[in-house]
Design an enzyme around this catalytic site. Sequence first.
Site, PDB file in Angstrom:
ATOM      1  CB  VAL A  53      -0.886   0.266   1.231  1.00  0.00           C
ATOM      2  CG1 VAL A  53      -2.372  -0.206   0.802  1.00  0.00           C
ATOM      3  CG2 VAL A  53      -0.738  -0.904   2.333  1.00  0.00           C
ATOM      4  N   GLY A  54       2.075   1.123   0.638  1.00  0.00           N
ATOM      5  CA  GLY A  54       2.499   2.584   0.618  1.00  0.00           C
ATOM      6  C   GLY A  54       4.044   2.170   1.480  1.00  0.00           C
ATOM      7  CB  SER A  55       7.227   2.447   1.222  1.00  0.00           C
ATOM      8  OG  SER A  55       7.366   2.851   0.038  1.00  0.00           O
ATOM      9  N   GLY A  56       7.457   4.871   3.165  1.00  0.00           N
ATOM     10  CA  GLY A  56       8.031   6.302   3.355  1.00  0.00           C
ATOM     11  C   GLY A  56       9.575   6.079   3.548  1.00  0.00           C
ATOM     12  CB  THR A  58      11.565   4.679   8.506  1.00  0.00           C
ATOM     13  OG1 THR A  58      12.250   6.038   8.629  1.00  0.00           O
ATOM     14  CG2 THR A  58      12.285   3.919   9.580  1.00  0.00           C
ATOM     15  CE  LYS A  59       7.251   4.312  10.151  1.00  0.00           C
ATOM     16  NZ  LYS A  59       6.409   5.115  11.257  1.00  0.00           N
ATOM     17  CB  VAL A  61       2.167   0.518   4.973  1.00  0.00           C
ATOM     18  CG1 VAL A  61       0.700   0.132   5.366  1.00  0.00           C
ATOM     19  CG2 VAL A  61       2.658   1.256   5.913  1.00  0.00           C
ATOM     20  CE  LYS A  75       2.647   2.786   9.724  1.00  0.00           C
ATOM     21  NZ  LYS A  75       2.770   4.202  10.423  1.00  0.00           N
ATOM     22  CG  ASP A 187       8.118  13.843   8.641  1.00  0.00           C
ATOM     23  OD1 ASP A 187       7.928  14.658   7.822  1.00  0.00           O
ATOM     24  OD2 ASP A 187       8.559  12.544   8.008  1.00  0.00           O
TER      25      ASP A 187
HETATM   26  N1  LIG Z   1      -2.825   2.453   8.220  1.00  0.00           N
HETATM   27  C1  LIG Z   1      -2.610   2.740   6.735  1.00  0.00           C
HETATM   28  N2  LIG Z   1      -3.514   2.482   6.053  1.00  0.00           N
HETATM   29  C2  LIG Z   1      -2.970   2.638   4.663  1.00  0.00           C
HETATM   30  N3  LIG Z   1      -2.017   3.090   4.393  1.00  0.00           N
HETATM   31  C3  LIG Z   1      -1.000   3.495   5.246  1.00  0.00           C
HETATM   32  C4  LIG Z   1      -1.212   3.265   6.526  1.00  0.00           C
HETATM   33  N4  LIG Z   1      -0.234   3.646   7.372  1.00  0.00           N
HETATM   34  C5  LIG Z   1       0.677   4.299   6.301  1.00  0.00           C
HETATM   35  N5  LIG Z   1       0.292   4.135   5.240  1.00  0.00           N
HETATM   36  C6  LIG Z   1       1.138   4.288   3.815  1.00  0.00           C
HETATM   37  O1  LIG Z   1       2.278   4.076   4.047  1.00  0.00           O
HETATM   38  C7  LIG Z   1       3.236   5.143   3.906  1.00  0.00           C
HETATM   39  C8  LIG Z   1       4.315   4.914   4.846  1.00  0.00           C
HETATM   40  O2  LIG Z   1       4.044   4.883   6.204  1.00  0.00           O
HETATM   41  P1  LIG Z   1       4.653   5.837   7.217  1.00  0.00           P
HETATM   42  O3  LIG Z   1       4.209   5.533   8.504  1.00  0.00           O
HETATM   43  O4  LIG Z   1       4.399   7.275   6.970  1.00  0.00           O
HETATM   44  O5  LIG Z   1       6.273   5.254   7.135  1.00  0.00           O
HETATM   45  P2  LIG Z   1       7.513   6.243   7.307  1.00  0.00           P
HETATM   46  O6  LIG Z   1       7.800   6.466   8.506  1.00  0.00           O
HETATM   47  O7  LIG Z   1       8.475   5.473   6.269  1.00  0.00           O
HETATM   48  O8  LIG Z   1       7.259   7.467   6.477  1.00  0.00           O
HETATM   49  C9  LIG Z   1       2.418   6.374   4.155  1.00  0.00           C
HETATM   50  O9  LIG Z   1       2.976   7.427   3.624  1.00  0.00           O
HETATM   51  C10 LIG Z   1       0.970   6.178   3.653  1.00  0.00           C
HETATM   52  O10 LIG Z   1       0.713   6.273   2.520  1.00  0.00           O
HETATM   53 MG   LIG Z   2       5.807   8.817   6.496  1.00  0.00          MG
END
Ligand SMILES: Nc1ncnc2c1ncn2[C@@H]1O[C@H](COP(=O)(O)OP(=O)(O)O)[C@@H](O)[C@H]1O
Ligand SMILES: [Mg+2]
Length: 407
Positions: A53-56, A58-59, A61, A75, A187
């Site tokens: 679904v996504g990543s940033g 550090t993490k 998802v 996550k 952030d």
């Molecule tokens: N509960 C969730 N449901 C759907 N997408 C999510 C959820 N949590 C995070 N994401 C997606 O995953 C991405 C990375 O998560 P995030 O916690 O922001 O990690 P990072 O610390 O790497 O930025 C987010 O930008 C968002 O798009």
């Molecule tokens: Mg993030």
Amino acid sequence: MERHGDMMILLTSLLVGSGEDGARGEDQLLPRAMGQGALGCKDLTYISGLQYVGSGFTKLVLRGNLLNGKEIALKSVHNGGNDVTRCVRRYGDLTGCGTLATYKLHKEVTLLRTLRHPGIITLHGHCYENSIAPDFRVTAMLELGSPLEMIQLLQTPWEKRFKICLELVNLLHYLANSPMGSIALLDFQPRQFVLVDENLKVTDIDDATMEELECKTDKDCALEFPSRTFAVKCSKAGRCTGINEKRNLFNAYRFFFTYLLPHAAPPALQPLLLDIMNATGDLRYGINETLEAFQNVLNLYKSGMNHRRRLLYLKDYMLIEGYRLNETNDGYRCWPSYNHRGCVLSVHNSEEAAEFCSKNTNCHHFIIGHQRTWTGRLLATFTSSTHKLIPDVNSRVYMKKPSNVKK
Ligand SMILES: Nc1ncnc2c1ncn2[C@@H]1O[C@H](COP(=O)(O)OP(=O)(O)O)[C@@H](O)[C@H]1O
Ligand SMILES: [Mg+2]
Ligand SMILES: *[C@@H]1O[C@H](CO)[C@@H](O)[C@H](O)[C@H]1NC(C)=O
Ligand SMILES: *[C@@H]1O[C@H](CO)[C@@H](O)[C@H](O)[C@H]1NC(C)=O
Ligand SMILES: *[C@@H]1O[C@H](CO)[C@@H](O)[C@H](O)[C@H]1NC(C)=O
């Protein structure tokens, strides 16, 4: 590292004696954190249908289905992500860099277990695996949302955009008065938020801090942003008191309000909205005053914004009760509409709908059903051509009287 000092103590206490059974021991340390039925490592083994679904930074998802079919978000640390890769390039220590990233997620889980608010993503459970030494893995199980798409939001009706801003203000009010003290999100950007059933929720809180800067003079308390710097007072106790609340509020102004709040707002609300923009943009308001200002806007909006009582436009329409129009796309459009292919707007009453229809030459009918928006306003569909009427007890059709239809 200083600003994480408080968290390190919390983490150390959590890590003591945590193994596969760790979650049980922690619940004794944080008794009110997670209720019964929380998900654990066992539920992870039954997850199916995993999808990205996504990543940033550090993490990572993923989404997946629990044994009972329910979809959740998972996550974990993104080992191929920028945070870990950059660290490895710099220090050459893969395990150490992984551990560092894992601590961030661990901190996030700990915070999510303590902070509960409609504006914070719900933690369904977590899994700590430190059996595979020296690796220590953390997986957070969260309610699933969808990423916040600002471009898409810009094209939605004002009422929806206002809702997101109001929910953000409610969240910041909670963070400023949280059980752990005043919390700042360091952030703070739209990509750290998701929508769950159209409700705004913050999901990335590993960068949250509950310490306010230590200081000797006011000079130590400068709150800096790319566009400007604010002065914050140094308290007698040697802290920049209020700096966390101010940081959040200015970020809300620059990343959310400026994009979502003023444009295409009802004219009657513009002065109040401009005041909110000005007061938060200059940090004249604290979060409490901001929340109050938002509530005033909401109340005025719900009241119909002093919409006049006299029916000026409605008299030009015939009412046909118990019917709706067969939904065919007649090409009549307005923007921003609740329905992308037609013209659906929220109205206080039929007079407001009639006024809109009368002021738009190609509009000849409107239909009001029983659907309402989150503020309780009615949804009205506007059309131009004649359609077949279909019985529907929950709906009424207003047709422009022939004498009022301009050719
Ligand atoms: N509960 C969730 N449901 C759907 N997408 C999510 C959820 N949590 C995070 N994401 C997606 O995953 C991405 C990375 O998560 P995030 O916690 O922001 O990690 P990072 O610390 O790497 O930025 C987010 O930008 C968002 O798009
Ligand atoms: Mg993030
Ligand atoms: C607020 O209004 C004052 C006075 O009109 C103006 O000088 C200032 O630039 C405004 N601030 C913002 C953030 O719009
Ligand atoms: C803001 O409101 C909260 C409760 O809603 C209250 O506890 C707090 O003292 C208020 N803060 C200020 C600065 O007035
Ligand atoms: C609505 O119109 C379409 C085509 O114009 C027609 O196929 C459909 O049967 C109509 N629906 C009803 C409920 O009358």
